[in-house]
Motif scaffolding. Sequence first.
Motif, PDB file in Angstrom:
ATOM      1  N   VAL A   1     -46.452  15.684 -41.450  1.00 35.15           N
ATOM      2  CA  VAL A   1     -45.721  16.086 -40.234  1.00 35.15           C
ATOM      3  C   VAL A   1     -45.824  15.029 -39.136  1.00 35.15           C
ATOM      4  CG1 VAL A   1     -47.595  17.391 -39.115  1.00 35.15           C
ATOM      5  CG2 VAL A   1     -45.191  18.033 -38.718  1.00 35.15           C
TER       6      VAL A   1
ATOM      7  N   GLU B   1     -43.050  12.747 -39.928  1.00 38.26           N
ATOM      8  CA  GLU B   1     -41.791  13.452 -39.639  1.00 38.26           C
ATOM      9  C   GLU B   1     -41.494  13.454 -38.135  1.00 38.26           C
ATOM     10  OE1 GLU B   1     -42.299  16.768 -43.242  1.00 38.26           O
ATOM     11  OE2 GLU B   1     -42.652  17.329 -41.160  1.00 38.26           O
ATOM     12  N   ARG B   2     -42.515  13.807 -37.363  1.00 41.44           N
ATOM     13  CA  ARG B   2     -42.341  13.927 -35.912  1.00 41.44           C
ATOM     14  C   ARG B   2     -41.959  12.588 -35.281  1.00 41.44           C
ATOM     15  NH1 ARG B   2     -47.068  15.407 -34.908  1.00 41.44           N
ATOM     16  NH2 ARG B   2     -46.741  17.665 -35.042  1.00 41.44           N
TER      17      ARG B   2
ATOM     18  N   GLN C   1     -38.199  11.756 -36.310  1.00 40.10           N
ATOM     19  CA  GLN C   1     -37.203  12.633 -35.694  1.00 40.10           C
ATOM     20  C   GLN C   1     -37.137  12.446 -34.179  1.00 40.10           C
ATOM     21  OE1 GLN C   1     -37.768  16.857 -36.297  1.00 40.10           O
ATOM     22  NE2 GLN C   1     -35.734  17.356 -35.510  1.00 40.10           N
TER      23      GLN C   1
ATOM     24  N   ARG D   1     -31.246  15.864 -43.190  1.00 37.11           N
ATOM     25  CA  ARG D   1     -32.269  16.821 -43.604  1.00 37.11           C
ATOM     26  C   ARG D   1     -32.191  17.187 -45.081  1.00 37.11           C
ATOM     27  NH1 ARG D   1     -33.504  20.541 -38.366  1.00 37.11           N
ATOM     28  NH2 ARG D   1     -33.213  18.886 -36.827  1.00 37.11           N
TER      29      ARG D   1
ATOM     30  N   THR E   1     -34.794  13.123 -48.603  1.00 38.86           N
ATOM     31  CA  THR E   1     -36.129  12.817 -48.082  1.00 38.86           C
ATOM     32  C   THR E   1     -36.707  11.562 -48.722  1.00 38.86           C
ATOM     33  OG1 THR E   1     -37.426  13.985 -49.785  1.00 38.86           O
ATOM     34  CG2 THR E   1     -36.548  15.330 -47.979  1.00 38.86           C
TER      35      THR E   1
ATOM     36  N   PRO F   1     -39.992  14.452 -45.724  1.00 38.93           N
ATOM     37  CA  PRO F   1     -38.821  14.670 -44.875  1.00 38.93           C
ATOM     38  C   PRO F   1     -38.881  13.820 -43.608  1.00 38.93           C
ATOM     39  CG  PRO F   1     -39.720  16.754 -45.652  1.00 38.93           C
ATOM     40  CD  PRO F   1     -40.735  15.679 -45.973  1.00 38.93           C
TER      41      PRO F   1
ATOM     42  N   TYR G   1     -37.754  14.967 -40.678  1.00 34.52           N
ATOM     43  CA  TYR G   1     -37.688  15.896 -39.544  1.00 34.52           C
ATOM     44  C   TYR G   1     -38.865  16.860 -39.666  1.00 34.52           C
ATOM     45  CZ  TYR G   1     -35.976  19.363 -42.851  1.00 34.52           C
ATOM     46  OH  TYR G   1     -35.875  20.223 -43.930  1.00 34.52           O
TER      47      TYR G   1
ATOM     48  N   GLU H   1     -40.984  19.864 -40.341  1.00 33.84           N
ATOM     49  CA  GLU H   1     -40.871  21.111 -41.115  1.00 33.84           C
ATOM     50  C   GLU H   1     -42.275  21.519 -41.535  1.00 33.84           C
ATOM     51  OE1 GLU H   1     -41.299  20.847 -44.916  1.00 33.84           O
ATOM     52  OE2 GLU H   1     -42.237  19.047 -44.090  1.00 33.84           O
ATOM     53  N   ASN H   2     -42.406  22.729 -42.045  1.00 37.53           N
ATOM     54  CA  ASN H   2     -43.745  23.310 -42.224  1.00 37.53           C
ATOM     55  C   ASN H   2     -44.228  23.368 -43.659  1.00 37.53           C
ATOM     56  OD1 ASN H   2     -44.205  23.886 -39.454  1.00 37.53           O
ATOM     57  ND2 ASN H   2     -42.807  25.626 -39.608  1.00 37.53           N
ATOM     58  N   HIS H   3     -43.476  22.799 -44.594  1.00 38.08           N
ATOM     59  CA  HIS H   3     -43.917  22.851 -45.996  1.00 38.08           C
ATOM     60  C   HIS H   3     -44.636  21.559 -46.383  1.00 38.08           C
ATOM     61  CE1 HIS H   3     -44.127  23.963 -50.154  1.00 38.08           C
ATOM     62  NE2 HIS H   3     -43.372  22.934 -50.530  1.00 38.08           N
TER      63      HIS H   3
ATOM     64  N   GLY I   1     -44.922  19.040 -44.533  1.00 33.19           N
ATOM     65  CA  GLY I   1     -45.619  18.547 -43.351  1.00 33.19           C
ATOM     66  C   GLY I   1     -47.098  18.869 -43.318  1.00 33.19           C
TER      67      GLY I   1
END
Length: 258
Positions: free
Chosen positions: A154, A157-158, A161, A173, A176, A191, A193, A195-197, A199
Amino acid sequence: MIIIKTDNEINIIREGGKILANILDQVIKKAKPGVNIRDLDQMAEKMILQNNGVPSFKNYKQKKSDPPFPSTMCISINEEVVHGDGTRDIKLVEGDIVDFDIGMRYPANNGLYTDMSKTVGIGKIPEQVKKLIEVTKKSLELGIKQIKPGNKIVDIERAIQNYAEQHNFSVVRSLTGHGVGKAVHEEPMIPNYIENHFGKIELKKGMVIAIEPMVNIGGYEVKFFPNEWAVVTADKSLSAHFEHTIAVVENGYQILTI
């Protein structure tokens, strides 16, 4: 399952990545108005074979029932995001932007995989398009800087994004980054962006990952077509893509495709 690579395996991937980066740079130098992408693809294949490698993408199948991918490189033009067929009879024109995505198994027998891409403008391109390319490249750099043992996906990702969206662009999105090394694509997915999986996955020493932001001038939605390889932006806006293969090492990261 996430495959942890040994130091020796990372050294082999680095050796292959250095060769691959040089090949891609030579291809990009030839990418000018009037040049056929098919010739560039053949050039890349020839150089990979001369350097005791095998193209990763040519004849690649995600599933056994899939048709084999036809070209050495994915060459994606303008609104094409990724997976453009490099064997098409297309001449580059002034103002195009082109993503050259290339992968290699090295050495040819029982080797390991690297993956990288760069987007370039052909001749003169508008300032907004230059900005798209620069922001996409910078978003990759910022994502890479988050790589160290103990951080999570994450964090990558952060960084990607936030930077892209600060400049009023969007990140794709539906596609990946991924693990790489023993195979062309491995776990985990990366990914671009938040996301919670994926990440939640923690980065560990020995992981080798391909980070590849795909950034659009318009919306992030893309279209897949059953009888065509290229994935395109849904709104026909321009897209850029950069990628490196990176190892997670004890004190941070090492870019292996330079």
